[in-house]
Scaffold this active site. Structure first.
Site, PDB file in Angstrom:
ATOM      1  N   ASP A   1      37.898  38.634  39.935  1.00  0.00           N
ATOM      2  CA  ASP A   1      36.655  37.870  40.052  1.00  0.00           C
ATOM      3  C   ASP A   1      35.811  37.945  38.782  1.00  0.00           C
ATOM      4  O   ASP A   1      35.121  36.981  38.429  1.00  0.00           O
ATOM      5  CB  ASP A   1      35.844  38.374  41.251  1.00  0.00           C
ATOM      6  CG  ASP A   1      36.457  37.943  42.578  1.00  0.00           C
ATOM      7  OD1 ASP A   1      37.285  37.007  42.573  1.00  0.00           O
ATOM      8  OD2 ASP A   1      36.109  38.537  43.620  1.00  0.00           O
ATOM      9  N   GLY A   2      35.846  39.078  38.085  1.00  0.00           N
ATOM     10  CA  GLY A   2      35.093  39.183  36.842  1.00  0.00           C
ATOM     11  C   GLY A   2      35.597  38.214  35.785  1.00  0.00           C
ATOM     12  O   GLY A   2      34.806  37.569  35.083  1.00  0.00           O
TER      13      GLY A   2
END
Length: 311
Positions: free
Chosen positions: A89-90
């Protein structure tokens, strides 16, 4: 270096090079899209970060794959049709910033643990690439937030977020004294560790960990979640997407920090004001899966559904 003529179709590839599976997955991407006449654009920092990935780039060039290595720049995705993300997700949030600037879709392939923002897992990369080649994905627009910091009525900083704006106290500092305002009216004054202002997309991220509700991503709303509030009314609130959410710091208190998607940092001085509104520029999200969001929620959070009988 003389710029070469842009290819008819170009995809920007953003990779989390710190993961072992990233190199092999990236190699697979380069081979398949190259065989179909699609050029790849790769960030220079990622191309040299891992020796094996750099070697894969050289090998693909030798096989005739059109690969352009470029320096990081906010406008690096201009001229591309899609940003393809290999990571968690980062990495997706980093890529979404580039896609939003170019106003093109972003498509995530999860190499992380949860990967709530990703559309597919790494083992499905061939299927993902079939959709990319055929342009058979659909595009959704996800709400984003405009974030403004004011002091004495003047704008001193501003930014945007796809997931959330997180107001937080500084390291080893005391409780923040804040006033929360919605639609130009005060709602509550309390002490807290911080306040999160989140989109529906971000409701499964930091806001969820802070006790906020899960909002379905097709719902248009803004979520306000106090973090460890010392108050009887320190509950999450779901507001209109057109509301202005403002948080004022007490004048004789401490400075605070604002993190946009956990990446971009701003400082709010004591007595300052944070204003969050709906942004006019959404993030375009490439979707492959037609399953309801409920299925993703159950799968990613591994929710127990034993005993369900259905209709």
């Amino acid at each position: 270096m003389t710029p070469r003529k842009a290819a008819q179709r170009t995809v920007l590839l953003v990779v989390h090079t710190g993961r072992d599976e990233a190199t092999e997955t990236a190699r697979r991407v380069k081979k398949i899209v190259g065989d179909n006449g699609i050029a790849l654009r790769v960030l220079s920092a990622e191309a040299v970060d891992r020796g094996s990935l750099h070697l894969a780039l050289d090998n693909m060039r030798a096989m005739g794959v059109d690969i352009e290595v470029v320096d990081a720049d906010p406008h690096v995705a201009q001229g591309c049709e899609l940003v393809l993300v290999l990571g968690g997700d980062g990495t997706f949030l980093r890529a979404a910033e580039l896609a939003r600037t170019a106003r093109i879709p972003v498509l995530g392939v999860n190499l992380g643990r949860i990967g709530f923002l990703a559309e597919a897992e790494a083992e499905a990369i061939d299927v993902v690439l079939e959709h990319v080649i055929a342009r058979s994905y659909r595009v959704e627009e996800r709400l984003t937030l405009d974030i403004v910091v004011r002091q004495g009525g003047n704008i001193i900083d501003q930014g945007w977020a796809l997931n959330e704006a997180s107001l937080e106290k500084g390291p080893r500092l005391g409780v923040l004294g804040v006033v929360v305002e919605i639609e130009g009216r005060p709602v509550s004054t309390f002490g807290c560790d911080g306040v999160l202002v989140s989109t529906p997309t971000g409701s499964t991220a930091y806001a969820f960990s802070a006790g906020g509700p899960v909002l379905w991503p097709d719902l248009e709303a803004i979520l306000v979640v106090p973090n460890n509030a010392h108050a009887l009314f320190g509950r999450p609130m779901v507001t209109s997407p057109d509301a202005t959410v403002a948080i004022e710091l007490e004048a004789n208190g401490n400075d605070a920090l604002v993190f946009c998607d956990g990446r971009r940092e701003m400082i709010i001085p004591a007595g300052g004001r944070l204003e969050v509104t709906r942004c006019a520029t959404p993030v375009k999200w490439a979707r492959l899966d037609s399953a309801p969001f409920t299925d993703r929620l159950v799968s990613k959070f591994r929710l127990p559904v034993t005993g369900w009988r259905g209709k």
